[in-house]
Design a protein around this motif. Structure first.
Motif: not given
Length: 489
Positions: A346, A348, A374-375, A379-382, A400
């Motif tokens: 990701s 991010q 974060p854009k 929730t963001a994960s990668g 995360t």
């Protein structure tokens, strides 16, 4: 009848010593004592057949001398042949017959024999008996104990005291199944050898099994007349001799070089020699060497393992458009690990400050910072993946985080302080998400102060901190105990 008388008269002009020496070298006889060297048996028979065509009065006494010599030689060779056919014995000697060739009176020649215990029990050699003083075992110390299968080299020295062929024997008395072992010996004393040998013997030292070592020996004719080398007789299966084509005649003062090669087949000491044969020639050049077992190739080192601590990163809430960082620690376990590249699933999540390829020595670690930007809200994960030569190639780090609207996230930090230590230049700060887990260094360089602020914490996470001191030599202390716990709301 005049011509033969004239020939005999003319021969009286030679110096007696030169005439005797040339007669001995060209016929194989010691004319001064009426004896014959056994190595020239074939050539002597040929000489006897030629002389038999002369008038009878000229051959009566020489014929009796030859006949006596031939009988003696035949008996001696027969005895040696019987010895060679002896049954297998527990204590053996290699070679079973040691021939020294010609050696100038007043000089010595030393050769090696290998005494071997071929049995399954140890053998003690308690005594030796030499039949004549011209032969000796100068370095033998008794009692000599040989364990099962063991071999030892023995030096045998020949020191002739007269110009004649000398036969001898040495008897070894031991506790072997054959309590008496016989080694036959033979050599010829001469006034001087027609050839000089340089060096007089060759030692190859240690040579790895399966490889070869070559050394040279130079033969020089010191006579004023030519000497013909007709053959080179090599003893010892692990030695070989090369040189010019034979027969070869060396004029007075002329030299020739022989190359001797040692190619050990097994480990242990080996001995051999080369006899230089020809009319009036029977010189021996001994050589020895030790075969050593080739070193086994070192096994390929087992592939190391690459570990990452912590196993997962949770950045908590981070306002969209801003950046939060946390550190990870990569360690090499077992062997060195070379990381060739990394990749993020990701955009991010970004690995900062890393340059590849990078090798981590076994048992050591390196730290990197991971940034979360974060854009948008949510929730963001990668994951981060690392490609390396480790057995765990493709190691992953789970990531995360939660993006929040601008201004809604609360920023937290942990302020740490500690007592100063003496004789230090600074401190390092380590953090973990579990008290008994691996700790990662969070300061980028040695901190000269006794306080540190960690602004990379996230809400809802509990952290554990420890510090180390670093002296002027760069040596680092163990982690402070107990760790300090900080729970982020």
């Amino acid at each position: 009848m005049v011509a033969p008388n004239a020939q005999r008269g003319a021969s009286l002009w030679h110096e007696p010593e030169e005439l005797e020496e040339r007669c001995r070298e060209e016929t194989g006889y010691f004319w001064s004592i009426g004896r014959v060297h056994h190595r020239y048996l074939r050539r002597q028979i040929a000489v006897r057949q030629t002389v038999a065509m002369r008038p009878p009065q000229s051959i009566n006494q020489p014929f009796l001398i030859r006949l006596s010599s031939i009988v003696t030689i035949t008996l001696f060779v027969t005895l040696w042949s019987l010895s060679a056919r002896a049954a297998a014995q527990q204590l053996t000697c290699t070679p079973a017959i040691l021939e020294f060739g010609t050696v100038a009176v007043g000089q010595t020649e030393t050769q090696l024999v290998i005494l071997t215990n071929t049995g399954s029990t140890s053998v003690t050699v308690s005594a030796t008996n030499l039949s004549t003083s011209e032969f000796s075992l100068p370095q033998l110390s008794l009692p000599l104990i040989l364990s099962a299968g063991e071999s030892v080299p023995l030096s045998v020295t020949f020191a002739p005291t007269a110009s004649e062929w000398i036969g001898g024997r040495v008897t070894f008395t031991s506790t072997a199944s054959n309590p008496s072992l016989l080694l036959r010996l033979g050599g010829t004393g001469v006034t001087s050898d027609p050839l000089t040998v340089s060096p007089t013997s060759i030692s190859f030292g240690q040579v790895a099994v399966g490889t070869s070592s070559t050394k040279s020996v130079v033969l020089t004719n010191i006579r004023s007349w030519g000497k013909t080398i007709s053959a080179l007789q090599t003893a010892g299966s692990e030695f070989s001799v090369s040189g010019p084509s034979l027969p070869l005649t060396l004029a007075g003062g002329q030299s020739v070089t022989l190359n001797v090669t040692f190619t050990p087949k097994t480990g242990g000491i080996a001995s051999g020699s080369v006899f230089v044969a020809g009319a009036g020639l029977d010189q021996n050049v001994p050589f020895s060497g030790t075969g050593t077992a080739a070193a086994a190739p070192a096994p390929a080192p087992a592939a190391g393992q690459l570990t990452i601590m912590p196993a997962a990163l949770n950045f908590g809430s981070v306002p969209a458009g801003t950046t939060a960082t946390q550190s990870i620690s990569l360690s090499a376990v077992g062997s060195n690990v070379t990381i060739s590249s990394s990749a993020s699933s990701s955009s991010q999540f970004v690995l900062n400050g890393a340059s590849f390829p990078q090798t981590i020595p076994a048992g050591q670690s390196v730290s990197f910072n991971v940034a979360f930007t974060p854009k948008s809200s949510g929730t963001a994960s990668g994951s981060l993946s690392f490609t390396s030569n480790a057995s765990t190639s493709g190691t992953l780090e789970s990531l995360t985080g939660i993006g929040t609207a601008n201004g809604t996230a609360t920023q937290y930090s942990v302020n740490l302080s500690w007592n100063a230590s003496s004789d230090v230049t600074g401190y390092n700060v380590y953090r973990s998400t579990a008290a008994n887990d691996t700790y990662s260094k969070i300061n980028s360089s040695v901190n000269p102060n006794t306080a540190y602020t960690d602004s990379t914490v996230v809400s809802g996470q509990t952290y554990y901190y420890a510090a180390t001191s670093v002296n002027s030599s760069g040596q680092e202390s163990a982690l402070s105990t107990p760790p300090v716990e900080a729970a982020i709301p």
